[in-house]
Design a protein around this motif. Sequence first.
Motif, PDB file in Angstrom:
ATOM      1  N   SER A 195       0.795  -1.286  -0.024  1.00 11.98           N
ATOM      2  CA  SER A 195       0.212   0.030  -0.074  1.00 11.98           C
ATOM      3  C   SER A 195       0.723   1.264   0.044  1.00 11.98           C
ATOM      4  N   TRP A 196       0.488   2.397  -0.395  1.00 13.12           N
ATOM      5  CA  TRP A 196       1.109   3.714  -0.551  1.00 13.12           C
ATOM      6  C   TRP A 196       0.599   4.522   0.513  1.00 13.12           C
ATOM      7  N   GLN A 197      -0.016   3.868   1.531  1.00  7.76           N
ATOM      8  CA  GLN A 197      -0.639   4.600   2.353  1.00  7.76           C
ATOM      9  C   GLN A 197       0.344   5.344   3.383  1.00  7.76           C
ATOM     10  N   LEU A 198       1.195   4.699   4.346  1.00 11.85           N
ATOM     11  CA  LEU A 198       2.059   4.787   5.280  1.00 11.85           C
ATOM     12  C   LEU A 198       2.879   6.190   4.660  1.00 11.85           C
ATOM     13  N   TYR A 199       3.224   6.194   3.631  1.00  9.13           N
ATOM     14  CA  TYR A 199       3.925   7.491   2.909  1.00  9.13           C
ATOM     15  C   TYR A 199       3.396   8.355   2.604  1.00  9.13           C
ATOM     16  N   ALA A 200       1.924   8.102   2.165  1.00  4.75           N
ATOM     17  CA  ALA A 200       0.878   9.183   1.956  1.00  4.75           C
ATOM     18  C   ALA A 200       0.566  10.137   3.169  1.00  4.75           C
ATOM     19  N   GLU A 201       0.700   9.208   4.449  1.00  7.35           N
ATOM     20  CA  GLU A 201       0.630   9.601   5.733  1.00  7.35           C
ATOM     21  C   GLU A 201       1.506  10.713   6.238  1.00  7.35           C
TER      22      GLU A 201
ATOM     23  N   GLY B  52       3.002  12.414   3.523  1.00  2.00           N
ATOM     24  CA  GLY B  52       2.990  13.596   2.534  1.00  2.00           C
ATOM     25  C   GLY B  52       1.833  14.460   2.679  1.00  2.00           C
ATOM     26  N   ILE B  53       0.759  13.981   3.292  1.00  2.00           N
ATOM     27  CA  ILE B  53      -0.321  14.989   3.613  1.00  2.00           C
ATOM     28  C   ILE B  53       0.065  16.278   4.488  1.00  2.00           C
ATOM     29  N   PHE B  54       1.091  16.119   5.139  1.00  2.00           N
ATOM     30  CA  PHE B  54       1.710  17.409   6.077  1.00  2.00           C
ATOM     31  C   PHE B  54       2.365  18.314   5.267  1.00  2.00           C
ATOM     32  N   ALA B  55       2.801  17.949   3.833  1.00  2.81           N
ATOM     33  CA  ALA B  55       3.166  18.911   3.122  1.00  2.81           C
ATOM     34  C   ALA B  55       2.031  19.550   2.084  1.00  2.81           C
ATOM     35  N   LEU B  56       1.309  18.554   1.576  1.00  2.72           N
ATOM     36  CA  LEU B  56       0.467  18.579   0.234  1.00  2.72           C
ATOM     37  C   LEU B  56      -1.185  18.539   0.662  1.00  2.72           C
ATOM     38  N   GLU B  57      -1.434  18.122   2.075  1.00  2.00           N
ATOM     39  CA  GLU B  57      -2.716  17.979   2.556  1.00  2.00           C
ATOM     40  C   GLU B  57      -3.768  17.041   1.766  1.00  2.00           C
ATOM     41  N   LYS B  58      -3.720  17.422   0.208  1.00  2.00           N
ATOM     42  CA  LYS B  58      -4.816  16.221  -0.408  1.00  2.00           C
ATOM     43  C   LYS B  58      -3.681  15.476  -1.479  1.00  2.00           C
ATOM     44  N   ILE B  59      -3.632  14.308  -1.223  1.00  5.24           N
ATOM     45  CA  ILE B  59      -2.762  13.582  -2.366  1.00  5.24           C
ATOM     46  C   ILE B  59      -3.479  12.285  -2.883  1.00  5.24           C
ATOM     47  N   TYR B  60      -3.132  11.981  -3.728  1.00  5.35           N
ATOM     48  CA  TYR B  60      -3.404  10.815  -4.411  1.00  5.35           C
ATOM     49  C   TYR B  60      -2.215   9.806  -5.165  1.00  5.35           C
ATOM     50  N   ASN B  61      -2.622   8.725  -5.518  1.00  2.00           N
ATOM     51  CA  ASN B  61      -1.448   7.871  -6.363  1.00  2.00           C
ATOM     52  C   ASN B  61      -2.279   6.803  -7.047  1.00  2.00           C
ATOM     53  N   MET B  62      -1.485   6.250  -7.815  1.00  2.00           N
ATOM     54  CA  MET B  62      -2.120   4.962  -8.584  1.00  2.00           C
ATOM     55  C   MET B  62      -0.819   4.050  -9.064  1.00  2.00           C
TER      56      MET B  62
ATOM     57  N   MET C  66      -3.541  -0.144  -7.233  1.00  2.00           N
ATOM     58  CA  MET C  66      -4.292   0.368  -6.245  1.00  2.00           C
ATOM     59  C   MET C  66      -4.514   1.765  -6.687  1.00  2.00           C
ATOM     60  N   ALA C  67      -5.537   2.393  -6.561  1.00  2.00           N
ATOM     61  CA  ALA C  67      -5.580   3.940  -6.500  1.00  2.00           C
ATOM     62  C   ALA C  67      -5.934   4.577  -5.193  1.00  2.00           C
ATOM     63  N   GLU C  68      -4.974   5.150  -4.740  1.00  2.00           N
ATOM     64  CA  GLU C  68      -5.309   5.720  -3.202  1.00  2.00           C
ATOM     65  C   GLU C  68      -5.374   7.057  -2.916  1.00  2.00           C
ATOM     66  N   MET C  69      -5.989   7.505  -2.205  1.00  2.00           N
ATOM     67  CA  MET C  69      -6.009   8.958  -1.589  1.00  2.00           C
ATOM     68  C   MET C  69      -5.883   8.815  -0.210  1.00  2.00           C
TER      69      MET C  69
ATOM     70  N   VAL D 207      -2.740  15.639  12.995  1.00  2.00           N
ATOM     71  CA  VAL D 207      -4.053  16.156  12.480  1.00  2.00           C
ATOM     72  C   VAL D 207      -4.996  14.724  12.164  1.00  2.00           C
ATOM     73  N   PRO D 208      -6.324  15.021  12.309  1.00  2.00           N
ATOM     74  CA  PRO D 208      -7.053  13.905  12.097  1.00  2.00           C
ATOM     75  C   PRO D 208      -6.749  13.839  10.306  1.00  2.00           C
ATOM     76  N   HIS D 209      -6.754  12.722   9.951  1.00  2.00           N
ATOM     77  CA  HIS D 209      -6.728  12.484   8.366  1.00  2.00           C
ATOM     78  C   HIS D 209      -7.119  11.069   8.243  1.00  2.00           C
ATOM     79  N   SER D 210      -7.395  10.856   6.732  1.00  2.00           N
ATOM     80  CA  SER D 210      -8.146   9.681   6.372  1.00  2.00           C
ATOM     81  C   SER D 210      -7.778   9.217   4.873  1.00  2.00           C
ATOM     82  N   GLY D 211      -7.969   8.126   4.523  1.00  2.00           N
ATOM     83  CA  GLY D 211      -7.861   7.738   3.032  1.00  2.00           C
ATOM     84  C   GLY D 211      -8.459   6.409   2.799  1.00  2.00           C
TER      85      GLY D 211
END
Length: 436
Positions: free
Chosen positions: A188-194, A196-206, A226-229, A399-403
């Motif tokens: 999953s891309w998720q742990l790294y995305a978590e 990334g959001i502190f820099a870019l707030e809303k991100i995605y990847n496939m 997988m397409a993740e946000m 911060v609270p965050h989700s994906g």
Amino acid sequence: MAEQEWVKMKEVFKGNYTDKKIKTRGWIYRTRSSGNIVFTVLRDSSDVLQATIKKGNLPDKEFEDAKKALVESSVELEGEVKEDKRAPGGYELKVTKFDVINFAEVFPITKDQSPEFLLDQRHLWIRSQKLSAILKIRSTVVGAIHKFFRENGYYEFDAPVLQPNQCEGGSTLFEVKYYDNKTYLSQSWQLYAEAGIFALEKIYNMGPTFRAEKSKTSRHLSEFWMAEMEAAWMKLDEITEVAKDEIKFILKEVVENNKRELEILGRDASMLEKISKAKFPTITYTEALKILEEKEGMDVEWGKDLRTIEENNLMNHFDTPVVVTNYPLEIMAFYKPKDPKDSKTALCFDMIAPEGYGEIVGGSERSTDLDDMKKRLEDMGEKIENYEWYFDLRRFGSVPHSGYGVGVERVVAWICGTDNIKDAIPFPRTVLRYTP
Ligand code: 4AD
Ligand code: MG
């Protein structure tokens, strides 16, 4: 010669070339000859077109070549487009020039071959009308996902494929020798995305995602996309709505762009269009069990994950995808937080597709409780020190965050109505197959 001088076969069916001379090129799809005439059906990436090659209408050498050329030979042709009710699509090409670019050997694929044989011949089988149609729809789905997120203010953010940690449980990790160490292919891309959001707030990847799924099912691949946000500040009730909008957007794009492909696959475009405009219900896991009990007579023990059979029976009661939230905390990944209003459950969701295609999306809020995550990882036998970088994300401006993640092949399989997820990717990888 410039590309535009070659007419694509689908253009012929629009009627703009009737009684005109055209050049076209492609591959022989079917061919038969009798005496002084050869009937050939040609294909290119756009469609198939019937061609008749009559001795006398072209040089004899070219006529003999046409007679000789086997299925899948590549050819460049010139001829006149004629309307002909008997031809598939109502048009045919009267050939005046027939240049064979490559005389094909005897094509190994004929009618009625076994699925395993076709998978062995995958490099050739992707040329079939069915697979070409699926691959075009897949291309639309992938394009739609990028479009959806970019139009909604998300940045594309990339994570490494080689990762030192698990995300979704150690049992499905693919281990990779990494110099003198070992690492894993991304689950999953998720742990790294978590991060990334502190820099870019809303991100995605496939991207390609790897799971050593030991069981053979029609829903699991070992390598899938997988397409993740991931989004800072968002809560569960927001991301479930984003996920619904994303799936509806994908459906709209396919219905708009792939009418012909859906027709080839025998898939009802109006049904998909209806779903793209419908409201997708949200229910809880506990409510799902209640439906199974009351309407299906199934007694599922609270706390057990929903298996294929339960998902399928639940979906007997819905025509659209359904979001199921609040699965039992016990069976969830370490990062899914407890719901403060219902502490036996997690703030998480799956989206389940109709018609037996199962879970197409999985996501959650992310825990900000360091002690709880550490304990859950320890209970799974993980080395806590490997996750220190991840814990830092909870230490510096948490911060609270989700994906969530969308299974691209699951969505493609559902939209196309394929029997098996293997047909939703060009070269499937499963427990039993990693070739060609
Ligand atoms: O539910 P999953 O395991 O969720 C995650 O990996 C989260 N980390 C995603 C996130 O929150 N960013 O996987 C997400 C989706 C599933 O709903 C399913 O559609 C698909 O990925 N999927 C598979 N598709 C094909 N073959 C497999 N083996 C799959 N495993 C998951
Ligand atoms: Mg899941």
